[in-house]
Design a protein around this motif. Structure first.
Motif, PDB file in Angstrom:
ATOM      1  N   CYS A 215      41.187 -43.407 -98.517  1.00 16.21           N
ATOM      2  CA  CYS A 215      40.268 -42.805 -99.490  1.00 16.21           C
ATOM      3  C   CYS A 215      40.307 -41.285 -99.407  1.00 16.21           C
ATOM      4  O   CYS A 215      40.312 -40.597-100.438  1.00 16.21           O
ATOM      5  N   THR A 219      41.351 -38.686-102.446  1.00 17.17           N
ATOM      6  CA  THR A 219      40.304 -37.814-102.983  1.00 17.17           C
ATOM      7  C   THR A 219      40.413 -36.380-102.477  1.00 17.17           C
ATOM      8  O   THR A 219      39.523 -35.573-102.718  1.00 17.17           O
ATOM      9  N   ARG A 228      47.586 -45.144-102.827  1.00 15.44           N
ATOM     10  CA  ARG A 228      47.037 -46.230-103.645  1.00 15.44           C
ATOM     11  C   ARG A 228      47.853 -47.512-103.453  1.00 15.44           C
ATOM     12  O   ARG A 228      47.301 -48.598-103.284  1.00 15.44           O
TER      13      ARG A 228
END
Length: 232
Positions: A215, A219, A228
């Motif tokens: 994550c 981000t 991903r």
């Protein structure tokens, strides 16, 4: 090889000439490494039919790439010499020398050796240690590229971790080394999602920690989109 560079008297002209000479030799060795690695990569299927290459071949490959690492070492020490002009100091960045050192001097051979495992395990171990020692030296002597050195040292530690199948304690030690180097890099460039992706990869099998780093990778200021796919 350049020695005692902080105390050795040298003029700007001499230093520039030395850097030019080192670079010329470096390019020659670099081209040999690129050609050798490409030839091995192209002949993987042929190797499978004819059997493993002899030890002399792999010893020569390691020696060739070790020579390139020493050429880069000399170039970086000379171009970052305390007496070097700003223009001379910029050459390493201008010509992407740290990235070229990693790509052609280290990573390409590691991938060649990896594709020839398990017969090349001993040679891969030897070269990991050679490269790790060289990058450790540059981390101490050429701090201008500290971010690159810490990430590359983390990558080398991860290679060493991955090929350790017998001694789990040793594997954990190298996992810790990789985490230490990647964390140092992340502390210096917290916006790089690529580094958090590296940290996620070495966090297996701790799924919660992995998810956290994936994550962060996606981000970050500079997101690493490959994270991903790694999450799936």
């Amino acid at each position: 090889m350049l020695r005692d560079m902080d105390t050795r008297p040298i003029s700007q002209e001499q230093l520039a000439s030395e850097v030019k000479s080192i670079y010329a030799g470096l390019v020659m060795v670099e081209n040999k490494c690129i050609s050798a690695d490409q030839n091995v990569a192209r002949n993987v299927e042929q190797d499978e039919r004819s059997g493993p290459r002899g030890s002399d071949f792999w010893i020569a490959m390691i020696a060739l790439h070790r020579t390139l690492l020493h050429e880069h070492h000399d170039f970086l020490l000379a171009s970052q010499h305390p007496r070097a002009s700003p223009a001379l100091r910029r050459l390493a960045s201008k010509y992407s020398m740290p990235a070229r050192m990693w790509k052609h001097g280290i990573h390409s051979l590691l991938e060649v050796l990896r594709r020839h495992l398990p017969e090349c395990l001993d040679y891969m171990l030897e070269f990991v240690y050679v490269a790790y020692h060289m990058l450790g030296s540059l981390y101490e002597t050429v701090p201008a590229f500290e971010d690159t050195w810490t990430e590359c040292l983390g990558d080398l530690a991860r290679y060493r971790m991955v090929i350790e199948d017998e001694d789990m304690r040793n594997r954990e030690i190298w996992t810790g080394n990789a985490r230490t180097w990647y964390t140092r890099t992340a502390d210096r460039i917290p916006g790089s999602g690529r580094i958090y992706h590296h940290l996620a990869l070495i966090s297996r099998p701790q799924q919660l920690r992995q998810l956290f780093y994936y994550c962060r990778s996606l981000t970050s200021e500079l997101p690493f989109q490959s994270a991903r796919a790694s999450m799936l």
